[in-house]
Design a protein around this motif. Structure first.
Motif, PDB file in Angstrom:
ATOM      1  N   SER A   1       0.694  -4.092   4.923  1.00  0.00           N
ATOM      2  CA  SER A   1       1.448  -5.464   5.541  1.00  0.00           C
ATOM      3  C   SER A   1       1.873  -5.879   4.193  1.00  0.00           C
ATOM      4  CB  SER A   1       0.377  -6.434   5.425  1.00  0.00           C
ATOM      5  OG  SER A   1      -0.701  -6.423   4.693  1.00  0.00           O
ATOM      6  N   GLN A   2       1.153  -4.762   2.651  1.00  0.00           N
ATOM      7  CA  GLN A   2       2.237  -5.384   1.774  1.00  0.00           C
ATOM      8  C   GLN A   2       1.711  -4.560   0.809  1.00  0.00           C
ATOM      9  OE1 GLN A   2       2.596  -9.728   0.873  1.00  0.00           O
ATOM     10  NE2 GLN A   2       2.055  -8.985  -1.551  1.00  0.00           N
ATOM     11  N   PRO A   3       2.955  -4.183  -0.537  1.00  0.00           N
ATOM     12  CA  PRO A   3       1.963  -2.878  -1.354  1.00  0.00           C
ATOM     13  C   PRO A   3       1.723  -3.942  -2.350  1.00  0.00           C
ATOM     14  CG  PRO A   3       4.517  -3.153  -1.156  1.00  0.00           C
ATOM     15  CD  PRO A   3       4.044  -4.043  -0.057  1.00  0.00           C
TER      16      PRO A   3
ATOM     17  N   LEU B   1      -2.403  -1.718  -7.761  1.00  0.00           N
ATOM     18  CA  LEU B   1      -1.993  -0.127  -7.129  1.00  0.00           C
ATOM     19  C   LEU B   1      -3.303   0.874  -7.683  1.00  0.00           C
ATOM     20  CD1 LEU B   1      -0.786   2.233  -5.994  1.00  0.00           C
ATOM     21  CD2 LEU B   1       0.495   1.582  -8.805  1.00  0.00           C
ATOM     22  N   GLU B   2      -4.235   0.664  -8.614  1.00  0.00           N
ATOM     23  CA  GLU B   2      -4.971   0.934  -8.933  1.00  0.00           C
ATOM     24  C   GLU B   2      -6.570   1.046  -7.852  1.00  0.00           C
ATOM     25  OE1 GLU B   2      -7.088   2.252 -13.639  1.00  0.00           O
ATOM     26  OE2 GLU B   2      -6.802   0.301 -13.048  1.00  0.00           O
ATOM     27  N   ILE B   3      -6.556  -0.082  -7.541  1.00  0.00           N
ATOM     28  CA  ILE B   3      -7.313   0.127  -6.676  1.00  0.00           C
ATOM     29  C   ILE B   3      -7.693   0.398  -5.503  1.00  0.00           C
ATOM     30  CG2 ILE B   3      -9.088  -2.014  -5.236  1.00  0.00           C
ATOM     31  CD1 ILE B   3      -8.740  -4.237  -8.073  1.00  0.00           C
ATOM     32  N   LEU B   4      -6.387   0.337  -5.335  1.00  0.00           N
ATOM     33  CA  LEU B   4      -5.661   0.645  -3.575  1.00  0.00           C
ATOM     34  C   LEU B   4      -6.049   2.421  -3.672  1.00  0.00           C
ATOM     35  CD1 LEU B   4      -4.578   0.395  -0.893  1.00  0.00           C
ATOM     36  CD2 LEU B   4      -2.490   0.237  -1.530  1.00  0.00           C
TER      37      LEU B   4
ATOM     38  N   LEU C   1       6.990  12.343  -4.722  1.00  0.00           N
ATOM     39  CA  LEU C   1       6.486  11.169  -5.435  1.00  0.00           C
ATOM     40  C   LEU C   1       6.710   9.848  -4.707  1.00  0.00           C
ATOM     41  CD1 LEU C   1       7.841  12.174  -8.838  1.00  0.00           C
ATOM     42  CD2 LEU C   1       5.417  11.386  -8.063  1.00  0.00           C
ATOM     43  N   ILE C   2       8.374  10.422  -4.416  1.00  0.00           N
ATOM     44  CA  ILE C   2       8.428   9.593  -2.551  1.00  0.00           C
ATOM     45  C   ILE C   2       7.257   9.070  -1.726  1.00  0.00           C
ATOM     46  CG2 ILE C   2      10.283   8.355  -0.562  1.00  0.00           C
ATOM     47  CD1 ILE C   2      12.454  10.114  -3.185  1.00  0.00           C
ATOM     48  N   ARG C   3       6.979  10.002  -1.002  1.00  0.00           N
ATOM     49  CA  ARG C   3       6.151  10.282   0.121  1.00  0.00           C
ATOM     50  C   ARG C   3       4.385   9.481  -0.565  1.00  0.00           C
ATOM     51  NH1 ARG C   3       3.249  14.551   1.717  1.00  0.00           N
ATOM     52  NH2 ARG C   3       4.254  15.943  -0.320  1.00  0.00           N
ATOM     53  N   LEU C   4       4.200   9.569  -1.828  1.00  0.00           N
ATOM     54  CA  LEU C   4       3.244   8.973  -2.402  1.00  0.00           C
ATOM     55  C   LEU C   4       3.538   6.955  -1.926  1.00  0.00           C
ATOM     56  CD1 LEU C   4       0.381   8.702  -3.513  1.00  0.00           C
ATOM     57  CD2 LEU C   4       1.738   8.828  -5.933  1.00  0.00           C
ATOM     58  N   ALA C   5       4.513   6.898  -2.866  1.00  0.00           N
ATOM     59  CA  ALA C   5       5.179   5.672  -2.847  1.00  0.00           C
ATOM     60  C   ALA C   5       4.743   5.044  -1.401  1.00  0.00           C
ATOM     61  CB  ALA C   5       6.338   5.232  -3.580  1.00  0.00           C
ATOM     62  N   ASN C   6       5.379   5.739  -0.320  1.00  0.00           N
ATOM     63  CA  ASN C   6       5.663   5.143   1.176  1.00  0.00           C
ATOM     64  C   ASN C   6       4.814   4.771   1.449  1.00  0.00           C
ATOM     65  OD1 ASN C   6       8.257   7.309   1.468  1.00  0.00           O
ATOM     66  ND2 ASN C   6       8.722   5.699   0.657  1.00  0.00           N
ATOM     67  N   SER C   7       2.956   5.511   1.301  1.00  0.00           N
ATOM     68  CA  SER C   7       1.796   5.972   2.076  1.00  0.00           C
ATOM     69  C   SER C   7       1.499   4.507   0.897  1.00  0.00           C
ATOM     70  CB  SER C   7       1.527   7.335   1.996  1.00  0.00           C
ATOM     71  OG  SER C   7       1.119   7.263   0.380  1.00  0.00           O
ATOM     72  N   LEU C   8       1.735   4.355   0.264  1.00  0.00           N
ATOM     73  CA  LEU C   8       0.867   2.702  -0.676  1.00  0.00           C
ATOM     74  C   LEU C   8       1.855   1.453  -0.090  1.00  0.00           C
ATOM     75  CD1 LEU C   8       0.441   4.503  -3.703  1.00  0.00           C
ATOM     76  CD2 LEU C   8      -1.280   3.859  -1.458  1.00  0.00           C
ATOM     77  N   GLY C   9       2.871   1.504   0.809  1.00  0.00           N
ATOM     78  CA  GLY C   9       3.649   0.496   1.651  1.00  0.00           C
ATOM     79  C   GLY C   9       4.725   0.183   0.073  1.00  0.00           C
ATOM     80  N   PHE C  10       4.869   0.805  -0.380  1.00  0.00           N
ATOM     81  CA  PHE C  10       6.748   0.427  -1.213  1.00  0.00           C
ATOM     82  C   PHE C  10       7.627   1.487  -0.517  1.00  0.00           C
ATOM     83  CE2 PHE C  10       3.340   0.680  -4.294  1.00  0.00           C
ATOM     84  CZ  PHE C  10       3.536  -0.584  -4.823  1.00  0.00           C
TER      85      PHE C  10
END
Length: 287
Positions: A2-4, A11-14, A59-68
């Motif tokens: 729902s929200q990054p 972020l570290e916890i996620l 790097l972009i795929r990781l950011a997207n997978s974490l909600g960014f």
């Protein structure tokens, strides 16, 4: 998702919680980022990818997978962490040089700061709600006096605003805590006054206390800050969210100064119009 994450700690916890579900490439990237937060905060996408031995698209795929929405949005959390942990400019300069391998000359820095500040100034009018401007001016016009609070980095904006208000004949008092007298200065606010507080991450404790105190006493509060999630926002009648320029983890105050100058001069224009109306009424009565 729902929200990054809204902070480096979140972020570290996620990443820790989701690590086992990531592909090997994304795990490799996530591990590098947590192990080298300074490099991630300061280097370019290409440089980070090279150091992590992955492609920029990873790097972009990781950011997207974490909600960014993109990598730059996630990188901002690393930059905020760096600013919070390295308040000393000398240490931050050393970190920039270490992470990027660059030593920019003075002319290069001037162009970078000028370009970054030009960009935020061009965006500022579209990001400020005209109704919020008018509401803040209503508060300031009705107030007998405006108390202006800004600690540490924000102090320059607060001191300028106090100066500008004095030059449009609006009583203004700078809450500066001189002699450790924050409490005494806050108690000097009357029920007919207003509070303007300027504060940016990591949000000075004194500024939060000023807003809380004024809120409890029912005083109108205008806040200039950098996020709607700022701890000061919940106390405010009007919130202005200002995005400042940032170059190599050094944040500017250009947009905030532009906004405060606008508020002070707009208030002066209002007061002058009011005086003209009063003079007109006086003439009619005499006639």
């Amino acid at each position: 998702m729902s929200q990054p994450p809204q902070s480096y700690r979140e972020l570290e916890i996620l990443i820790t919680a989701e690590y086992a579900t990531l592909s090997k490439r994304l795990q490799q990237t996530a591990r590098f980022m947590l192990d080298h937060p300074q490099e991630v905060a300061l280097a370019t996408v290409a440089k980070i990818a090279e150091q992590a031995d992955v492609t920029p698209s990873t790097l972009i795929r990781l950011a997207n997978s974490l909600g960014f929405k993109g990598f730059s949005e996630m990188q901002q959390l690393f930059r905020s962490r760096l600013v919070d942990e390295l308040p000393n400019y000398t240490e931050r300069i050393r970190a920039v040089r270490s992470a990027t391998g660059e030593t920019p000359d003075s002319t290069q820095l001037l162009w970078e700061f000028a370009d970054a500040n030009r960009a935020v100034l061009e965006q500022l009018p579209s990001r400020i709600n005209p109704e919020s401007l008018e509401k803040a001016l209503d508060i300031f016009e009705k107030a007998h006096a405006i108390h202006v609070m800004g600690a540490r980095r924000s102090f320059m904006v607060a001191s300028y605003m106090t100066y500008a208000l004095a030059h449009v004949d609006k009583p203004a008092l700078l809450v500066n805590g001189l002699g450790g007298m924050y409490g005494e200065q806050l108690r000097a606010m009357s029920q007919h006054d207003a509070l303007l507080t300027i504060s940016f991450s990591p949000y000075a404790e004194e500024s939060q206390k000023a807003c809380e105190d004024a809120h409890q006493r029912g005083l109108p509060i205008v806040v200039i800050t950098d996020s709607n999630l700022s701890p000061l926002a919940r106390f405010a009648d009007v919130v202005f969210v200002v995005n400042e320029a940032e170059v190599k983890s050094f944040r500017s105050l250009t947009a905030s100064l532009c906004l405060t100058q606008t508020l002070a001069i707009a208030l002066g224009v209002r007061q002058d119009k009011t005086r003209d109306k009063e003079k007109g009424h006086d003439k009619k009565r005499k006639a």
